[in-house]
Design an enzyme around this catalytic site. Sequence first.
Site, PDB file in Angstrom:
ATOM      1  N   CYS A   1       0.839  -1.199   0.000  1.00 15.75           N
ATOM      2  CA  CYS A   1       0.000   0.000   0.000  1.00 15.75           C
ATOM      3  C   CYS A   1       0.876   1.251   0.000  1.00 15.75           C
ATOM      4  CB  CYS A   1      -0.931  -0.037   1.213  1.00 15.75           C
ATOM      5  SG  CYS A   1      -2.160   1.283   1.222  1.00 15.75           S
TER       6      CYS A   1
ATOM      7  N   CYS B   1       7.551   4.846   6.068  1.00 13.24           N
ATOM      8  CA  CYS B   1       6.678   4.490   4.948  1.00 13.24           C
ATOM      9  C   CYS B   1       7.437   4.082   3.703  1.00 13.24           C
ATOM     10  CB  CYS B   1       5.750   5.644   4.623  1.00 13.24           C
ATOM     11  SG  CYS B   1       6.621   7.178   4.311  1.00 13.24           S
TER      12      CYS B   1
HETATM   13 FE1  SF4 Z   1      -1.411   2.734   2.915  1.00 14.59          FE
HETATM   14 FE2  SF4 Z   1       0.961   3.382   3.907  1.00 14.59          FE
HETATM   15 FE3  SF4 Z   1      -1.041   5.170   3.941  1.00 14.59          FE
HETATM   16 FE4  SF4 Z   1      -1.160   3.057   5.544  1.00 14.59          FE
HETATM   17  S1  SF4 Z   1       0.405   4.695   5.623  1.00 14.59           S
HETATM   18  S2  SF4 Z   1      -2.848   3.798   4.261  1.00 14.59           S
HETATM   19  S3  SF4 Z   1      -0.184   1.452   4.341  1.00 14.59           S
HETATM   20  S4  SF4 Z   1      -0.044   4.352   2.151  1.00 14.59           S
END
Ligand code: SF4
Length: 216
Positions: free
Chosen positions: A103, A212
């Site tokens: 993600c 991240c």
């Molecule tokens: Fe997705 Fe990373 Fe945002 Fe969580 S922090 S919603 S895993 S992009």
Amino acid sequence: MSVTIPPFLDTSHPADVVRWAADAFGVDNLVVTASFEDAVLVHVAATAVPGIEITLLDTQYLFPETQWLVDELTKKLDLNLRVVRPLPEIVPDNLWQSDIEACCNVRKVEPLNRAIAGKQAWLTGIRRADGPTRANAPVAAYDVGRGLVKVNPLAALSDDDMALYVQLHDLPVHPLLDKGYFSIGCWPCTRPTAPGEDKRAGRWSGNAKTECGLHV
Ligand code: SF4
């Protein structure tokens, strides 16, 4: 590209660091990314170099309160705001529930890579006081992995320095700060922290993940 990073940057005011980067690389060769969890980097950059482009990585999962701060600062500082979003085929889904690395890759890392493509320096808001993983963050250093100079004008600022800067410049404050959110990212992966916890303990809580993928 051959750029010497001068030692005086370590003790320079953040605004002077931004001005140095603009002089050294040319303002069109910079990318300033702001998370908008606070107003400091945005204010420092926009006042040091008026009209400098500020980049927001919009993951599609920003808190409404973050968007409010984006809008407030855009109006107040007449920001030259660039919003970089995931690729068109990436739509809101539940990937964050099953695979946070994937993600973050499609919503943060890939958009950042697009934003910095062809640029010579990347300015960020990371600070040593953010937590142990950032305790040694330099003010400026060559980022071998990304092939550009990464500049962290706020690296040496403490939490008190940040609060004082906000007060002195009468800047809006992220509404979630008062609710215990001391590090703010996407809503699915951010919770408030308890007293005594590391500021970034509320990010990807329950997972080993602490970054991240942008600041690695
Ligand atoms: Fe997705 Fe990373 Fe945002 Fe969580 S922090 S919603 S895993 S992009």
